[in-house]
Design an enzyme around this catalytic site. Structure first.
Site, mmCIF file in Angstrom:
data_model
loop_
_atom_site.group_PDB
_atom_site.id
_atom_site.type_symbol
_atom_site.label_atom_id
_atom_site.label_comp_id
_atom_site.label_asym_id
_atom_site.label_seq_id
_atom_site.Cartn_x
_atom_site.Cartn_y
_atom_site.Cartn_z
ATOM 1 N N LYS A 1 0.859 -1.180 0.000
ATOM 2 C CA LYS A 1 0.000 0.000 0.000
ATOM 3 C C LYS A 1 0.897 1.232 0.000
ATOM 4 C CE LYS A 1 -3.764 2.211 2.626
ATOM 5 N NZ LYS A 1 -4.631 2.143 3.834
ATOM 6 N N SER B 1 -9.674 2.290 2.936
ATOM 7 C CA SER B 1 -8.788 3.037 2.074
ATOM 8 C C SER B 1 -7.803 2.179 1.296
ATOM 9 C CB SER B 1 -8.002 4.044 2.911
ATOM 10 O OG SER B 1 -7.156 3.365 3.830
ATOM 11 N N SER C 1 -9.934 -0.138 7.118
ATOM 12 C CA SER C 1 -9.359 -0.094 5.768
ATOM 13 C C SER C 1 -8.668 -1.349 5.276
ATOM 14 C CB SER C 1 -8.381 1.064 5.664
ATOM 15 O OG SER C 1 -9.090 2.262 5.533
HETATM 16 N N1 GLN Z 1 -13.164 4.707 6.411
HETATM 17 C C1 GLN Z 1 -12.439 5.094 7.572
HETATM 18 C C2 GLN Z 1 -11.916 6.507 7.418
HETATM 19 O O1 GLN Z 1 -12.181 7.063 6.415
HETATM 20 C C3 GLN Z 1 -11.322 4.131 7.842
HETATM 21 C C4 GLN Z 1 -10.106 4.404 7.062
HETATM 22 C C5 GLN Z 1 -8.953 3.552 7.472
HETATM 23 O O2 GLN Z 1 -9.109 2.553 8.166
HETATM 24 N N2 GLN Z 1 -7.762 3.994 7.090
HETATM 25 O O3 GLN Z 1 -11.285 7.030 8.244
#
Ligand code: GLN
Length: 491
Positions: free
Chosen positions: A74, A149, A173
């Site tokens: 990532k 994400s 995410s």
């Molecule tokens: N959807 C959540 C956010 O926007 C989680 C994102 C994540 O776990 N990096 O913060």
């Protein structure tokens, strides 16, 4: 070849039926031909150099189980050589002078990096549409989001552009994109995987983890990723001396007697009927395997959304203050004075969602609002963690439920509605706030013309340091079912 698991590729590499170089070339060709926008930076020269080193090591007979196996990172993990952008214009041309601990450890194990994977900007998002470099398409249905994400990571593994990928999970995410893309993903207990070199979003929540086709593959990778790191101040020291936990050790344990907590709050209003059907079928499968289902309650679940969306932006507003046009990345071309330079740089470099969160975070940390919002959120965070401890103490060994209220939605559907995105995080945020390990495994598909090709994930939540148990449970399910072996059409 590209449908092989890490386990299978490892056997072929060890027996010299395939070389690391051949494998890397095969995957690089697949990546070049792909149209889902999963990769942000590929550098065949760097990849093939790692593959050649892996082949040399394989030739000496001193290779480990991951030597020569390709994977991708990532783009939140910094890498020497490959650009590290965090999905942001701010870091569009940034290359790190060092490798993140996770990158370093997987390279030391001999894994071959295929490149950097698209993600929501600074890991803020649930659909990958916040990436400054364009959304990723879900390989199961290119009209759908891959989740976020870590959308690029999940989509790459589902499209068989890499056998495995790293991800980070701050509020879901890893679990949510794994669910949307029909693959296996695990977020370990907070602190088990080093955050050193992981571009920070919300430091008290951020945790690295992995995506692969199977729980067994996740265990093999996580074995190399976990462990104390003195460069991360919240790294946990659970290992005794040089003894490192082997997360594959319990894979083959039978599940007889396992008590599975089923929280009523995870099956209420708002859960799509097709997701519920697939999750309930998976629970029934666990009963077949000898487990018992116990009704439990996690009463603070609904509060996880406002709590998380105060704490995470608060930490983000502080973490992202380092992007000031001086230390890293982008700087505005023209400005009148220092303040103007900061303002223009940050206005140009950050996308809308990141700016929104910096503003919310700065607001809740302001003198006068700090006690009303930030402190209150921290108190509720504790109550959320206590709910889980009460469940584990009194009722169950693990907790299961859906990962998300629906299957993957259409690209564009929620793109201009931040709150709709936040609400879809309802089943993953509490686990993160509590710092618990969580996993997503594929357990079926949606229903109806539109959703029948969109995967459903089952979430498995364990107690602290319960990774080996989660992987055991997931592996037993995967021995009895074949959802994890399904791949999108034309892959
Ligand atoms: N959807 C959540 C956010 O926007 C989680 C994102 C994540 O776990 N990096 O913060």
């Amino acid at each position: 070849m590209h449908n092989h698991t890490i386990k299978a590729l490892s056997a072929l590499l060890q027996s010299k039926q395939v070389s690391a170089t051949e494998l890397a070339k095969d995957y690089l060709a697949r990546i070049a031909a792909s149209d889902i926008n999963a990769f942000l930076h590929v550098d065949p020269e760097l990849t093939l150099a790692q593959a050649a080193a892996a082949d040399a090591r394989l030739a000496t007979g001193k290779a480990g189980p991951l030597t020569g196996v390709p994977m991708a990172h990532k783009d939140i993990f910094v890498t020497k050589g490959w650009r590290s952008t965090a999905g942001s214009h701010m870091l569009a041309n940034y290359t790190s002078p060092f490798d993140a601990t996770v990158v370093e450890r997987l390279s030391a194990a001999g894994m071959v990096n295929l490149g950097k994977l698209n993600c929501d900007e600074f890991a803020m998002g649930s659909s990958n549409e916040n990436s400054a470099f364009g959304a990723v398409k879900n390989p199961w249905d290119k009209r759908a989001v891959p989740g976020g994400s870590s959308g690029g990571s999940a989509a790459a593994v589902a499209a068989r552009l890499a056998p495995a990928a790293t991800g980070t999970d701050t509020g879901g995410s890893i679990r949510q994109p794994a669910a949307f893309c029909g693959i296996t993903g695990i977020k370990p207990t907070y602190g088990r995987v080093s955050r050193y070199g992981m571009i920070a979003y919300a430091s008290s929540l951020d945790q690295g983890g992995v995506f692969a086709q199977s729980a067994e593959d996740c265990a093999l990778m996580l074995n190399e990723m976990i462990g104390f790191d003195e460069r991360d101040s919240t790294s946990l020291t659970v290992e005794q001396g040089n003894h490192k936990e082997d997360l594959t050790r319990d894979l083959h344990q039978p599940l007889a007697g396992l008590r599975i907590g089923v929280p009523k709050e995870y099956f209420g209003e708002g859960l799509a009927a097709d997701v519920e059907a697939a999750v309930r079928a998976a629970l029934a499968q666990f009963v077949q395997l000898g487990a018992t289902l116990v009704d439990i309650s996690l009463p603070k679940t609904a509060l996880s959304i406002p709590t998380y969306y105060i704490i995470a932006p608060a930490e983000a507003s502080s973490n992202l203050s380092r992007f000031d046009g001086v230390r890293y990345g982008h700087r505005a071309a023209a400005y009148s004075d220092l303040n103007d330079m900061y303002k223009k740089t940050r206005a140009e470099g950050f996308g809308a969602e990141v700016q929104r969160r910096i503003m919310v975070g700065t607001y809740v940390l302001c003198h006068g609002y700090y006690d009303a919002y930030y402190v209150k959120a921290q108190q509720i965070r504790r109550l959320i963690a206590n709910d889980f401890q009460a469940a584990f103490r009194e009722h169950c060994d693990v907790i299961m439920g859906p990962v998300a209220p629906s299957v993957a939605w259409d690209l564009g559907d929620k793109a201009n509605d931040p709150v709709a995105n936040y609400l879809a995080d309802i089943f993953t945020l509490s686990t993160s706030l509590a710092g618990l390990p969580g996993m997503s495994i594929p357990c079926g598909f949606g229903q109806g013309e539109k959703n029948s090709q969109r995967p459903v994930g089952l979430q498995i939540i364990g107690n602290y340091f319960g990774e080996a148990k989660l992987l055991n449970i997931a592996h037993q399910f995967q021995q009895a079912t074949d959802w994890h072996t399904r791949a999108p059409a034309n892959v």
